[in-house]
Scaffold this motif. Sequence first.
Motif, PDB file in Angstrom:
ATOM      1  N   LEU A 153      -1.611   6.451  -1.780  1.00 33.74           N
ATOM      2  CA  LEU A 153      -0.933   5.191  -1.515  1.00 33.74           C
ATOM      3  C   LEU A 153       0.410   5.424  -0.832  1.00 33.74           C
ATOM      4  O   LEU A 153       1.186   6.289  -1.229  1.00 33.74           O
ATOM      5  CB  LEU A 153      -0.690   4.433  -2.817  1.00 33.74           C
ATOM      6  N   SER A 154       0.691   4.620   0.179  1.00 32.20           N
ATOM      7  CA  SER A 154       2.016   4.630   0.766  1.00 32.20           C
ATOM      8  C   SER A 154       2.960   3.859  -0.144  1.00 32.20           C
ATOM      9  O   SER A 154       2.523   3.158  -1.072  1.00 32.20           O
ATOM     10  CB  SER A 154       1.977   3.978   2.149  1.00 32.20           C
ATOM     11  N   ALA A 155       4.258   3.951   0.129  1.00 35.69           N
ATOM     12  CA  ALA A 155       5.225   3.212  -0.676  1.00 35.69           C
ATOM     13  C   ALA A 155       4.959   1.709  -0.586  1.00 35.69           C
ATOM     14  O   ALA A 155       5.027   0.983  -1.586  1.00 35.69           O
ATOM     15  CB  ALA A 155       6.642   3.540  -0.212  1.00 35.69           C
ATOM     16  N   ALA A 156       4.655   1.219   0.620  1.00 34.16           N
ATOM     17  CA  ALA A 156       4.402  -0.208   0.798  1.00 34.16           C
ATOM     18  C   ALA A 156       3.162  -0.639   0.023  1.00 34.16           C
ATOM     19  O   ALA A 156       3.150  -1.700  -0.628  1.00 34.16           O
ATOM     20  CB  ALA A 156       4.236  -0.528   2.277  1.00 34.16           C
ATOM     21  N   GLU A 157       2.099   0.156   0.065  1.00 37.96           N
ATOM     22  CA  GLU A 157       0.875  -0.185  -0.671  1.00 37.96           C
ATOM     23  C   GLU A 157       1.129  -0.211  -2.168  1.00 37.96           C
ATOM     24  O   GLU A 157       0.638  -1.093  -2.894  1.00 37.96           O
ATOM     25  CB  GLU A 157      -0.228   0.816  -0.322  1.00 37.96           C
ATOM     26  N   LEU A 158       1.892   0.763  -2.650  1.00 32.34           N
ATOM     27  CA  LEU A 158       2.228   0.809  -4.070  1.00 32.34           C
ATOM     28  C   LEU A 158       3.007  -0.438  -4.478  1.00 32.34           C
ATOM     29  O   LEU A 158       2.736  -1.053  -5.522  1.00 32.34           O
ATOM     30  CB  LEU A 158       3.049   2.062  -4.362  1.00 32.34           C
ATOM     31  N   LEU A 159       3.974  -0.828  -3.658  1.00 32.04           N
ATOM     32  CA  LEU A 159       4.788  -1.997  -3.975  1.00 32.04           C
ATOM     33  C   LEU A 159       3.955  -3.270  -4.004  1.00 32.04           C
ATOM     34  O   LEU A 159       4.182  -4.164  -4.824  1.00 32.04           O
ATOM     35  CB  LEU A 159       5.928  -2.123  -2.969  1.00 32.04           C
ATOM     36  N   HIS A 160       2.969  -3.380  -3.139  1.00 36.66           N
ATOM     37  CA  HIS A 160       2.088  -4.549  -3.149  1.00 36.66           C
ATOM     38  C   HIS A 160       1.235  -4.573  -4.420  1.00 36.66           C
ATOM     39  O   HIS A 160       1.004  -5.639  -5.007  1.00 36.66           O
ATOM     40  CB  HIS A 160       1.209  -4.568  -1.900  1.00 36.66           C
ATOM     41  N   LYS A 161       0.783  -3.414  -4.875  1.00 36.21           N
ATOM     42  CA  LYS A 161       0.026  -3.358  -6.127  1.00 36.21           C
ATOM     43  C   LYS A 161       0.932  -3.695  -7.315  1.00 36.21           C
ATOM     44  O   LYS A 161       0.506  -4.347  -8.276  1.00 36.21           O
ATOM     45  CB  LYS A 161      -0.616  -1.985  -6.291  1.00 36.21           C
ATOM     46  N   ALA A 162       2.182  -3.238  -7.251  1.00 39.05           N
ATOM     47  CA  ALA A 162       3.128  -3.571  -8.311  1.00 39.05           C
ATOM     48  C   ALA A 162       3.384  -5.074  -8.334  1.00 39.05           C
ATOM     49  O   ALA A 162       3.531  -5.686  -9.401  1.00 39.05           O
ATOM     50  CB  ALA A 162       4.438  -2.814  -8.103  1.00 39.05           C
ATOM     51  N   ALA A 163       3.437  -5.694  -7.152  1.00 38.47           N
ATOM     52  CA  ALA A 163       3.629  -7.142  -7.074  1.00 38.47           C
ATOM     53  C   ALA A 163       2.448  -7.874  -7.687  1.00 38.47           C
ATOM     54  O   ALA A 163       2.622  -8.853  -8.435  1.00 38.47           O
ATOM     55  CB  ALA A 163       3.828  -7.560  -5.617  1.00 38.47           C
ATOM     56  N   ALA A 164       1.238  -7.412  -7.386  1.00 42.72           N
ATOM     57  CA  ALA A 164       0.045  -8.044  -7.956  1.00 42.72           C
ATOM     58  C   ALA A 164       0.040  -7.904  -9.475  1.00 42.72           C
ATOM     59  O   ALA A 164      -0.324  -8.854 -10.201  1.00 42.72           O
ATOM     60  CB  ALA A 164      -1.210  -7.418  -7.361  1.00 42.72           C
TER      61      ALA A 164
ATOM     62  N   GLN B   3       4.700   8.867 -17.305  1.00 42.72           N
ATOM     63  CA  GLN B   3       4.567   9.369 -15.947  1.00 42.72           C
ATOM     64  C   GLN B   3       4.609   8.202 -14.977  1.00 42.72           C
ATOM     65  O   GLN B   3       3.956   7.177 -15.183  1.00 42.72           O
ATOM     66  CB  GLN B   3       3.252  10.127 -15.775  1.00 42.72           C
ATOM     67  N   GLY B   4       5.388   8.340 -13.915  1.00 42.30           N
ATOM     68  CA  GLY B   4       5.509   7.252 -12.969  1.00 42.30           C
ATOM     69  C   GLY B   4       5.674   7.747 -11.554  1.00 42.30           C
ATOM     70  O   GLY B   4       5.723   8.956 -11.292  1.00 42.30           O
ATOM     71  N   VAL B   5       5.757   6.808 -10.646  1.00 43.00           N
ATOM     72  CA  VAL B   5       6.053   7.115  -9.254  1.00 43.00           C
ATOM     73  C   VAL B   5       7.276   6.308  -8.870  1.00 43.00           C
ATOM     74  O   VAL B   5       7.372   5.116  -9.166  1.00 43.00           O
ATOM     75  CB  VAL B   5       4.848   6.799  -8.328  1.00 43.00           C
ATOM     76  N   ALA B   6       8.236   6.960  -8.252  1.00 40.65           N
ATOM     77  CA  ALA B   6       9.501   6.319  -7.887  1.00 40.65           C
ATOM     78  C   ALA B   6       9.459   5.875  -6.433  1.00 40.65           C
ATOM     79  O   ALA B   6       8.861   6.535  -5.583  1.00 40.65           O
ATOM     80  CB  ALA B   6      10.664   7.289  -8.105  1.00 40.65           C
ATOM     81  N   VAL B   7      10.092   4.741  -6.169  1.00 44.22           N
ATOM     82  CA  VAL B   7      10.234   4.232  -4.797  1.00 44.22           C
ATOM     83  C   VAL B   7      11.717   4.100  -4.496  1.00 44.22           C
ATOM     84  O   VAL B   7      12.449   3.437  -5.236  1.00 44.22           O
ATOM     85  CB  VAL B   7       9.536   2.868  -4.622  1.00 44.22           C
ATOM     86  N   SER B   8      12.158   4.735  -3.427  1.00 42.73           N
ATOM     87  CA  SER B   8      13.586   4.755  -3.103  1.00 42.73           C
ATOM     88  C   SER B   8      13.790   4.557  -1.613  1.00 42.73           C
ATOM     89  O   SER B   8      12.847   4.583  -0.819  1.00 42.73           O
ATOM     90  CB  SER B   8      14.217   6.081  -3.541  1.00 42.73           C
ATOM     91  N   TYR B   9      15.064   4.366  -1.262  1.00 37.26           N
ATOM     92  CA  TYR B   9      15.461   4.273   0.140  1.00 37.26           C
ATOM     93  C   TYR B   9      16.209   5.568   0.478  1.00 37.26           C
ATOM     94  O   TYR B   9      17.028   6.034  -0.311  1.00 37.26           O
ATOM     95  CB  TYR B   9      16.371   3.057   0.344  1.00 37.26           C
ATOM     96  N   PRO B  10      15.959   6.161   1.653  1.00 34.89           N
ATOM     97  CA  PRO B  10      16.622   7.420   1.998  1.00 34.89           C
ATOM     98  C   PRO B  10      18.137   7.342   1.836  1.00 34.89           C
ATOM     99  O   PRO B  10      18.759   6.344   2.203  1.00 34.89           O
ATOM    100  CB  PRO B  10      16.226   7.622   3.463  1.00 34.89           C
ATOM    101  N   THR B  11      18.693   8.380   1.278  1.00 34.75           N
ATOM    102  CA  THR B  11      20.125   8.608   1.024  1.00 34.75           C
ATOM    103  C   THR B  11      20.633   7.915  -0.224  1.00 34.75           C
ATOM    104  O   THR B  11      21.725   8.210  -0.687  1.00 34.75           O
ATOM    105  CB  THR B  11      21.049   8.199   2.203  1.00 34.75           C
TER     106      THR B  11
ATOM    107  N   THR C 269       1.871   5.016 -13.106  1.00 33.86           N
ATOM    108  CA  THR C 269       0.928   5.629 -12.169  1.00 33.86           C
ATOM    109  C   THR C 269      -0.479   5.044 -12.265  1.00 33.86           C
ATOM    110  O   THR C 269      -1.270   5.187 -11.332  1.00 33.86           O
ATOM    111  CB  THR C 269       0.846   7.146 -12.407  1.00 33.86           C
ATOM    112  N   LYS C 270      -0.802   4.395 -13.379  1.00 32.39           N
ATOM    113  CA  LYS C 270      -2.156   3.855 -13.559  1.00 32.39           C
ATOM    114  C   LYS C 270      -2.215   2.339 -13.438  1.00 32.39           C
ATOM    115  O   LYS C 270      -3.163   1.795 -12.880  1.00 32.39           O
ATOM    116  CB  LYS C 270      -2.710   4.290 -14.918  1.00 32.39           C
ATOM    117  N   THR C 271      -1.216   1.663 -13.980  1.00 32.06           N
ATOM    118  CA  THR C 271      -1.253   0.194 -14.005  1.00 32.06           C
ATOM    119  C   THR C 271      -0.392  -0.443 -12.932  1.00 32.06           C
ATOM    120  O   THR C 271      -0.502  -1.648 -12.700  1.00 32.06           O
ATOM    121  CB  THR C 271      -0.780  -0.332 -15.371  1.00 32.06           C
ATOM    122  N   TYR C 272       0.497   0.329 -12.312  1.00 29.74           N
ATOM    123  CA  TYR C 272       1.438  -0.150 -11.297  1.00 29.74           C
ATOM    124  C   TYR C 272       2.510  -1.068 -11.877  1.00 29.74           C
ATOM    125  O   TYR C 272       3.259  -1.703 -11.128  1.00 29.74           O
ATOM    126  CB  TYR C 272       0.711  -0.875 -10.152  1.00 29.74           C
TER     127      TYR C 272
END
Length: 309
Positions: free
Chosen positions: A84-95, A245-253, A262-265
């Motif tokens: 998953l890309s960051a954008a795809e992950l964020l859309h799943k988190a939104a859902a 366990q999770g996946v982090a989404v950040s902006y550079p810098t 990681t499983k339920t978003y």
Amino acid sequence: MDDLTAVREFEADVAPLTGDARFAARARLRRAIVREGRPGDLSRRLMLRVAVVGTATAAVAGGAVVAGRHHGDGGADGSRMGTLSAAELLHKAAARSRADSAGTPIPRDDQYVYTKMFITRTYVKGGKRRTWTDESWMSVDGSKPSRRQEYGKVHRDPPLGKHQVMWPPTEYAELAQWPTEPDELLQRLRMGKGGDDRMAFVNAVQFFVVPRAMPPGLEAATFEAVALIPGVRTDREAVDALGRQGVAVSYPTFDFAFLFDTKTYAYLGLNVDGGTGEMVDGRMRLRDRYHELRARQETGVVDRIGQRP
């Protein structure tokens, strides 16, 4: 010494501020001026608070400031999130956010938003670890005093209109007027024509720093708005304060990130790096750098301070 001179001299005893830190400081001051509506009337206390928060690029609580750079590389780890890309992950988190909030009743103005947060802080030097369980009761419409904990310390906030500028707003009725269409919300988070994507990311994070009741669809739309920001990336080796366990989404810098399961978003919390800061002779000194994990344990709406869902 005037206020702007004091802000400039924050640099005197620390490494030079990055462009992002300078940008965030200006953004904070600009937001305060817009919300206050009377630029000439800004108090010294407010101006310094805004500048410090901006330099920190996230928030100040008990002298803590966030600074630095996130180093996630966005590489795959073979899990279901590995592709998953960051954008795809964020859309799943939104859902997931929309599903979790479906059917949630709209809070009454006389109620309180309850939030329980577990925080761990590990200091870089010596590896000392501290933990806090913070509980907060925030007035839904801001007309009543609220009780909020920050790192174990209880703050009894007066009704809105009697304390310092806060943006984004915490009042439910005001947030209910915000757009839930991602493109429109992104423009709001950018603060209009003068803002940019970095400002939008900082403002999106602010929704989760201070407890607030999010109207239906606003949390989900926030994740979708962040998904529209070019350059957001993932770190698939993140762990939250509760060991999940999770996946982090950040902006550079920027050295703070959203963390998702990681499983339920599902949204888990925020990860930040920073250090404690103090004013000495009008100058900001940083010390005791640390890595902090902030896990959202529980949220709900209750009828009185002290009550839990």
